[in-house]
Scaffold this motif. Structure first.
Motif, short mmCIF file in Angstrom:
data_model
loop_
_atom_site.label_atom_id
_atom_site.label_comp_id
_atom_site.label_asym_id
_atom_site.label_seq_id
_atom_site.Cartn_x
_atom_site.Cartn_y
_atom_site.Cartn_z
N PRO A 8 0.86 -1.18 0.00
CA PRO A 8 0.00 0.00 0.00
C PRO A 8 0.90 1.23 0.00
N MET A 9 0.59 2.23 -0.81
CA MET A 9 1.44 3.42 -0.89
C MET A 9 0.55 4.64 -0.98
N ALA A 10 0.33 5.27 0.17
CA ALA A 10 -0.54 6.45 0.21
C ALA A 10 -0.03 7.49 -0.79
N ALA A 68 13.50 -0.46 3.50
CA ALA A 68 12.22 -0.16 2.87
C ALA A 68 12.05 1.30 2.48
N GLY A 69 11.40 1.52 1.35
CA GLY A 69 11.00 2.87 0.96
C GLY A 69 9.77 3.29 1.73
N ASN A 84 -5.12 -0.29 3.49
CA ASN A 84 -4.13 0.03 4.53
C ASN A 84 -4.40 1.34 5.25
N GLY A 90 13.50 -3.53 0.28
CA GLY A 90 14.64 -3.81 -0.59
C GLY A 90 14.42 -4.96 -1.56
N GLN A 120 9.01 -5.12 8.27
CA GLN A 120 9.54 -4.04 7.43
C GLN A 120 10.97 -3.70 7.85
N GLY A 175 7.17 -2.36 -2.56
CA GLY A 175 6.64 -1.01 -2.79
C GLY A 175 7.37 -0.32 -3.93
N THR A 176 8.63 0.01 -3.68
CA THR A 176 9.44 0.74 -4.66
C THR A 176 9.37 0.10 -6.05
N GLN A 231 6.39 -8.27 0.25
CA GLN A 231 5.64 -7.04 -0.05
C GLN A 231 6.60 -6.04 -0.70
N HIS A 251 -0.39 0.38 9.78
CA HIS A 251 0.98 0.89 9.80
C HIS A 251 1.09 1.87 10.95
C1 FMN Z 1 5.94 5.51 -2.18
C2 FMN Z 1 5.73 4.64 -0.98
C3 FMN Z 1 4.61 4.88 -0.18
C4 FMN Z 1 4.36 4.04 0.93
N1 FMN Z 1 3.23 4.23 1.65
C5 FMN Z 1 2.87 3.29 2.58
C6 FMN Z 1 1.58 3.33 3.19
O1 FMN Z 1 0.75 4.19 2.89
N2 FMN Z 1 1.30 2.37 4.10
C7 FMN Z 1 2.19 1.37 4.43
O2 FMN Z 1 1.87 0.50 5.25
N3 FMN Z 1 3.42 1.32 3.87
C8 FMN Z 1 3.77 2.25 2.95
N4 FMN Z 1 4.99 2.17 2.34
C9 FMN Z 1 5.96 1.14 2.80
C10 FMN Z 1 5.66 -0.21 2.15
O3 FMN Z 1 4.55 -0.82 2.79
C11 FMN Z 1 6.82 -1.21 2.26
O4 FMN Z 1 7.19 -1.37 3.62
C12 FMN Z 1 8.04 -0.81 1.46
O5 FMN Z 1 7.67 -0.28 0.21
C13 FMN Z 1 8.94 -2.00 1.25
O6 FMN Z 1 10.20 -1.62 0.81
P1 FMN Z 1 10.56 -1.36 -0.75
O7 FMN Z 1 10.00 -0.02 -1.05
O8 FMN Z 1 12.05 -1.41 -0.76
O9 FMN Z 1 9.89 -2.45 -1.53
C14 FMN Z 1 5.28 3.00 1.25
C15 FMN Z 1 6.39 2.80 0.43
C16 FMN Z 1 6.63 3.59 -0.67
C17 FMN Z 1 7.82 3.31 -1.54
#
Ligand code: FMN
Length: 367
Positions: free
Chosen positions: A22-24, A183-184, A72, A221, A179, A242-243, A240, A136
């Motif tokens: 999930p990425m707000a 993580a991003g 989320n 990562g 996490q 995100g990036t 999971q 979160h």
């Molecule tokens: C642009 C972005 C927005 C994110 N927003 C949320 C969010 O709204 N809620 C949440 O639980 N995690 C959020 N995350 C964290 C992700 O759930 C996850 O922990 C993370 O992306 C994993 O690492 P990665 O980016 O290296 O894949 C966000 C990550 C990114 C990159």
């Protein structure tokens, strides 16, 4: 595949162990639908929305896919206003606003509500019944958890440490998103005032897989099938990412963010509190530098700081600058691919199978 991974996937309604994080502000109904249609779990980050906007996002996703959906929410302890700290922070930013012909806002506010106090969001979720709801920054109270469980919803919560994982387990949540520091986006730490151990994904996933009884989802990562295979080898039930999905055409990322992601020369990432008031990993830029500059005052509470951060970004963007953007990205962001989500899912699954095959041949070599 182990029976426990298989039963986790069956329960959630997935056929492949890949969750789109999930990425707000970045994830969209189109992205979540494409991931769920490909057998993964698509997610909506509705932490910054009110119940009506979140309901619309859920319904928009359902119009595109019948697959499982993860919704989320942010469960931070509600912000405490502190006018002195807020004024000091705005004074600190004033010269940068002036560079763009703007003035800082006169005051700052808590720009969105924590799910801890949001009854309308709870009612909406019970009516809409997404397959999965995730938390979160902490947990809601026992009554909300029970109400969501009674509605048949599977619950996930982020942990950055063994202590948080134990709280998640004790609260009766169904699975833990581990996490890592790679993580991003925002770190899901429960209490930002406590020291952060900063555990990496590898250490955290293994710790939680060995020392808790819940399914563990690895986050941080992971950008390709080899990373997913590594997470499964450590005992995770799914990964999971995100990036890896931000550069997909289905996201809400703006043009400047996409350009940085696909430039071939991504800037380093860093953790900063200066943009939102809580630690989050994104590309280094002038905003992250402001946060670590000598004499920088303490930031206001999350998400009050974000009110200033968004205003500064808007002022800079209006003058064509992305120097103050929140471009969240994880440590492995140079491996980013700008593919449509369905193609990315296909590639991830092919790489996962290829890696598993390579490990099997390694076994022969090691004999
Ligand atoms: C642009 C972005 C927005 C994110 N927003 C949320 C969010 O709204 N809620 C949440 O639980 N995690 C959020 N995350 C964290 C992700 O759930 C996850 O922990 C993370 O992306 C994993 O690492 P990665 O980016 O290296 O894949 C966000 C990550 C990114 C990159």
């Amino acid at each position: 595949m182990s029976t426990s991974v298989q039963s986790f996937l069956n329960r959630v309604g997935m056929t492949t162990p890949i969750i789109q994080a999930p990425m707000a502000g970045v994830s969209t109904p189109a992205l979540a639908a494409a991931v769920s249609d490909a057998g993964g779990l698509g997610s909506l980050g509705v932490g910054a929305m009110d119940a009506a906007a979140a309901r619309k996002a859920i319904q928009d996703t359902r119009a595109l896919s019948r697959g499982p959906l993860n919704v989320n929410l942010f469960c931070h302890v509600p912000a405490q206003a502190d006018s002195e700290r807020e004024s000091a922070w705005l004074d600190y930013l004033a010269s940068v606003f002036a560079e763009f012909g703007a003035t800082p806002p006169a005051s700052l506010r808590e720009i969105y509500q924590s799910f801890q106090t949001d009854e309308a969001m709870l009612e909406m979720l019970i009516e809409e019944k997404p397959a999965v709801v995730s938390f979160h920054f902490g947990l809601p109270d026992a009554r909300k958890i029970q109400a969501l469980h009674d509605a048949g919803i599977y619950l996930l919560a982020s942990a950055t440490s063994l202590a948080e994982a134990r709280q998640i387990e004790a609260a009766g949540i169904d699975a833990i998103v581990a996490q890592g520091i790679e993580a991003g986006g925002h770190r899901g730490v429960f209490d930002p005032k406590q020291p952060d151990e900063g555990l990496g994904t590898m250490a955290l996933v293994r710790l939680l897989a060995r020392q808790t009884t819940l399914p563990v989802i690895a986050a941080g990562g992971i950008m390709d099938g080899a990373g997913i295979a590594a997470a499964l080898a450590l005992g995770a039930h799914a990964a999971q990412l995100g990036t890896a999905f931000v550069a997909c055409p289905e996201t809400a990322a703006d043009a400047a963010y996409r350009t940085t992601l696909t430039s071939g020369q991504t800037p380093p990432t860093t953790l900063t509190q200066a943009i939102s008031g809580r630690a989050a990993r994104g590309f280094t830029n002038r905003f992250t530098a402001l946060g670590t500059a000598a004499g920088a005052p303490a930031v206001p509470d999350y998400p009050i700081t974000y009110d200033a951060g968004k205003a500064l970004h808007a002022a800079a963007k209006a003058k064509g600058s992305a120097a103050f953007a929140a471009q969240w990205a994880g440590q492995a962001v140079p491996l980013s691919r700008a593919l449509p989500a369905a193609e990315l899912m296909h590639a991830l699954q092919a790489e996962l199978h290829e890696t598993i095959g390579q490990l099997a041949s390694l076994q022969t070599a090691l004999r």
